[in-house]
Design a protein around this motif. Sequence first.
Motif, PDB file in Angstrom:
ATOM      1  N   LYS A 255     -43.479  18.541  38.810  1.00  0.00           N
ATOM      2  CA  LYS A 255     -43.164  19.357  39.979  1.00  0.00           C
ATOM      3  C   LYS A 255     -44.480  19.658  40.710  1.00  0.00           C
ATOM      4  O   LYS A 255     -45.231  20.555  40.327  1.00  0.00           O
ATOM      5  CB  LYS A 255     -42.478  20.664  39.563  1.00  0.00           C
ATOM      6  CG  LYS A 255     -41.168  20.452  38.816  1.00  0.00           C
ATOM      7  CD  LYS A 255     -40.130  19.762  39.701  1.00  0.00           C
ATOM      8  CE  LYS A 255     -38.807  19.593  38.968  1.00  0.00           C
ATOM      9  NZ  LYS A 255     -37.787  18.910  39.800  1.00  0.00           N
ATOM     10  N   LEU A 256     -44.770  18.867  41.740  1.00  0.00           N
ATOM     11  CA  LEU A 256     -46.013  19.008  42.486  1.00  0.00           C
ATOM     12  C   LEU A 256     -45.764  19.759  43.793  1.00  0.00           C
ATOM     13  O   LEU A 256     -44.620  19.919  44.232  1.00  0.00           O
ATOM     14  CB  LEU A 256     -46.605  17.631  42.784  1.00  0.00           C
ATOM     15  CG  LEU A 256     -46.864  16.733  41.567  1.00  0.00           C
ATOM     16  CD1 LEU A 256     -47.364  15.372  42.017  1.00  0.00           C
ATOM     17  CD2 LEU A 256     -47.858  17.377  40.611  1.00  0.00           C
ATOM     18  N   ASN A 257     -46.836  20.200  44.402  1.00  0.00           N
ATOM     19  CA  ASN A 257     -46.745  20.847  45.712  1.00  0.00           C
ATOM     20  C   ASN A 257     -46.408  19.780  46.751  1.00  0.00           C
ATOM     21  O   ASN A 257     -47.228  18.895  47.023  1.00  0.00           O
ATOM     22  CB  ASN A 257     -48.073  21.543  46.041  1.00  0.00           C
ATOM     23  CG  ASN A 257     -48.008  22.351  47.310  1.00  0.00           C
ATOM     24  OD1 ASN A 257     -47.945  21.798  48.405  1.00  0.00           O
ATOM     25  ND2 ASN A 257     -48.021  23.664  47.161  1.00  0.00           N
ATOM     26  N   HIS A 258     -45.232  19.878  47.322  1.00  0.00           N
ATOM     27  CA  HIS A 258     -44.730  18.803  48.182  1.00  0.00           C
ATOM     28  C   HIS A 258     -45.619  18.611  49.410  1.00  0.00           C
ATOM     29  O   HIS A 258     -45.986  17.473  49.756  1.00  0.00           O
ATOM     30  CB  HIS A 258     -43.293  19.099  48.604  1.00  0.00           C
ATOM     31  CG  HIS A 258     -42.743  18.079  49.560  1.00  0.00           C
ATOM     32  ND1 HIS A 258     -42.385  16.799  49.153  1.00  0.00           N
ATOM     33  CD2 HIS A 258     -42.518  18.134  50.908  1.00  0.00           C
ATOM     34  CE1 HIS A 258     -41.950  16.119  50.195  1.00  0.00           C
ATOM     35  NE2 HIS A 258     -42.020  16.905  51.284  1.00  0.00           N
ATOM     36  N   ALA A 259     -45.964  19.680  50.090  1.00  0.00           N
ATOM     37  CA  ALA A 259     -46.741  19.565  51.329  1.00  0.00           C
ATOM     38  C   ALA A 259     -48.138  18.999  51.055  1.00  0.00           C
ATOM     39  O   ALA A 259     -48.604  18.089  51.761  1.00  0.00           O
ATOM     40  CB  ALA A 259     -46.851  20.938  51.994  1.00  0.00           C
ATOM     41  N   PHE A 260     -48.788  19.534  50.045  1.00  0.00           N
ATOM     42  CA  PHE A 260     -50.134  19.074  49.715  1.00  0.00           C
ATOM     43  C   PHE A 260     -50.102  17.628  49.216  1.00  0.00           C
ATOM     44  O   PHE A 260     -50.954  16.802  49.582  1.00  0.00           O
ATOM     45  CB  PHE A 260     -50.736  19.997  48.657  1.00  0.00           C
ATOM     46  CG  PHE A 260     -52.169  19.692  48.325  1.00  0.00           C
ATOM     47  CD1 PHE A 260     -53.137  19.603  49.319  1.00  0.00           C
ATOM     48  CD2 PHE A 260     -52.560  19.487  47.000  1.00  0.00           C
ATOM     49  CE1 PHE A 260     -54.454  19.328  49.012  1.00  0.00           C
ATOM     50  CE2 PHE A 260     -53.872  19.209  46.694  1.00  0.00           C
ATOM     51  CZ  PHE A 260     -54.828  19.126  47.701  1.00  0.00           C
ATOM     52  N   ASN A 261     -49.102  17.306  48.407  1.00  0.00           N
ATOM     53  CA  ASN A 261     -48.957  15.942  47.884  1.00  0.00           C
ATOM     54  C   ASN A 261     -48.712  14.960  49.026  1.00  0.00           C
ATOM     55  O   ASN A 261     -49.297  13.866  49.069  1.00  0.00           O
ATOM     56  CB  ASN A 261     -47.798  15.915  46.893  1.00  0.00           C
ATOM     57  CG  ASN A 261     -47.676  14.567  46.183  1.00  0.00           C
ATOM     58  OD1 ASN A 261     -48.579  13.741  46.242  1.00  0.00           O
ATOM     59  ND2 ASN A 261     -46.556  14.359  45.518  1.00  0.00           N
ATOM     60  N   HIS A 262     -47.862  15.350  49.968  1.00  0.00           N
ATOM     61  CA  HIS A 262     -47.564  14.473  51.101  1.00  0.00           C
ATOM     62  C   HIS A 262     -48.808  14.268  51.971  1.00  0.00           C
ATOM     63  O   HIS A 262     -49.066  13.154  52.453  1.00  0.00           O
ATOM     64  CB  HIS A 262     -46.424  15.088  51.927  1.00  0.00           C
ATOM     65  CG  HIS A 262     -45.930  14.190  53.015  1.00  0.00           C
ATOM     66  ND1 HIS A 262     -45.231  13.020  52.765  1.00  0.00           N
ATOM     67  CD2 HIS A 262     -46.044  14.278  54.379  1.00  0.00           C
ATOM     68  CE1 HIS A 262     -44.927  12.434  53.904  1.00  0.00           C
ATOM     69  NE2 HIS A 262     -45.410  13.179  54.909  1.00  0.00           N
ATOM     70  N   ALA A 263     -49.578  15.330  52.171  1.00  0.00           N
ATOM     71  CA  ALA A 263     -50.784  15.231  52.990  1.00  0.00           C
ATOM     72  C   ALA A 263     -51.812  14.312  52.336  1.00  0.00           C
ATOM     73  O   ALA A 263     -52.431  13.461  53.012  1.00  0.00           O
ATOM     74  CB  ALA A 263     -51.377  16.616  53.213  1.00  0.00           C
ATOM     75  N   LEU A 264     -52.008  14.450  51.030  1.00  0.00           N
ATOM     76  CA  LEU A 264     -52.955  13.577  50.326  1.00  0.00           C
ATOM     77  C   LEU A 264     -52.495  12.131  50.368  1.00  0.00           C
ATOM     78  O   LEU A 264     -53.302  11.205  50.588  1.00  0.00           O
ATOM     79  CB  LEU A 264     -53.110  14.032  48.870  1.00  0.00           C
ATOM     80  CG  LEU A 264     -53.964  15.276  48.600  1.00  0.00           C
ATOM     81  CD1 LEU A 264     -53.970  15.602  47.105  1.00  0.00           C
ATOM     82  CD2 LEU A 264     -55.383  15.070  49.086  1.00  0.00           C
TER      83      LEU A 264
END
Length: 490
Positions: A255-264
């Motif tokens: 369960k990762l941070n969706h927004a931060f993961n998408h940005a990276l």
Amino acid sequence: MTKFEKKKIIFIPNSLEKRKSGLLEGFSKEFQDCEAFFITNNKVTKDTSRCIGYISKKDAKDLKSLNGGQWVHINPLNCSVTLPNAHHDKILKVYYELDVFGRIHRIQPNTMDLGVYFQELISYFRNKRVISHTNGTKSLKELIALFIIKFLDVVLNIINYKKIIKYSSTINYFGESCMLGKWLLLSLIRRENGPKIINLLVSIAFDLMLGLYIIKYFIDYEKDVLFFIEDIGEVAIVTLKQLLNYLMGSPIGLKLNHAFNHALGLFFFYNINLWKLFIQGLYPMLLNYLQYLIKSGVFGFSFQLALISDILSLTTFHVYCIYVYAAKLFQLQVKSIISLWRLFIGRKYNPLRERVDSCHYTQHQLFIGTLGFTILLFLLPTTTLYYVVFTTLRLVFMIVNGILYRLRYLLRCLPIYVTLLWILNSSTLAGNLELEFRQFENDDNLSVNVKMKSLPFRTSLGIFKPDVIEPIDGLKWGAVVHKLFTGILI
């Protein structure tokens, strides 16, 4: 062998000429426990400058008046030896093979108590060859070789001037070749390291033949090779994109941070696409470069390996860039979390004194610090995921480059000639002593005959490797693990 309490040792060639009377060439040396006399020629001489004694059928007492009683005397009739100020029962005679000791390089350090004396004898023969050659006038070939050595020194100084060029395997290979050529010319001038030189030349010949075979294979299957290389490059980019798509989802159920993961993920996608456009623009040039890469086999397969290592570093540069971004971000987060953790225990790092001191924080500082600590801590798993994946890829490419380097190292010092000598039990690889007692009639001296046996195979490989070729230092895994957990670049 029993250790003898001796005061005098004399080393006599097995092939010593006993039919003629005359002076014996040699030298003597004082050791801690005894005095050793070395006869270094199996023929009598007229040169008194390097004379250590004489061989004569007359009794030594009759010849004392000629030499003050200070020289070695050997009687060929009964093989008796007279040494200055020594009783017969205190003399140890050691018979050795003169032609073998003129060629061997060293004695095993753990071979009997006589090893140190034989090493002195070997050093004498080696120095004698060097001195006899350097005392003569230099020939035209030697002057040309010295000029080439000076030129190679200039080239090496240029290569070592800029540190950044050391990251190129091709330039490193060129520098290693210059050092190897310099060592080879110096060895030829000094007439040293004969087996090393031959083994090196055989290795170079094998390297060249392997490079020519690669050229022939490429000519026969040129289209297949070019298609395979193009396909590999495309597959690598597609696979990397698929990996990023997988990481941007929920890898292994994390369960990762969706927004931060998408940005990276988008940022790394941008780097990959940018690098893909760059490679596609350079593709015609790379194909031409590949032609030169294959044709460079005339310089040997090891040179091709150096070029392949540089191509691998160039084509995976985008992976290295992503690794750098992920490592720097991970390092920043880890340092920030450690710094903010000190806030909860009332501590603060003092950069002036380079230590952690006590500190009193206000409520606003505690609130902002707690907020920042919470944000960074919950974003850390996402950063760690990308950092672990691309650090793994970085380690894989480092290992591949290390394998390519070790293949180059192996081709430079391939022990073909040394292995052949070891199989044939050549005296060139001798180094182990085997002693056996000898008994002569009417002789009270203790006599020992020395036979030489070949060195162990592993020892022979180390001795006859060129002095300037050194393997690359392996990864220090303790330091690597520390860098991995702190985000320091490897």
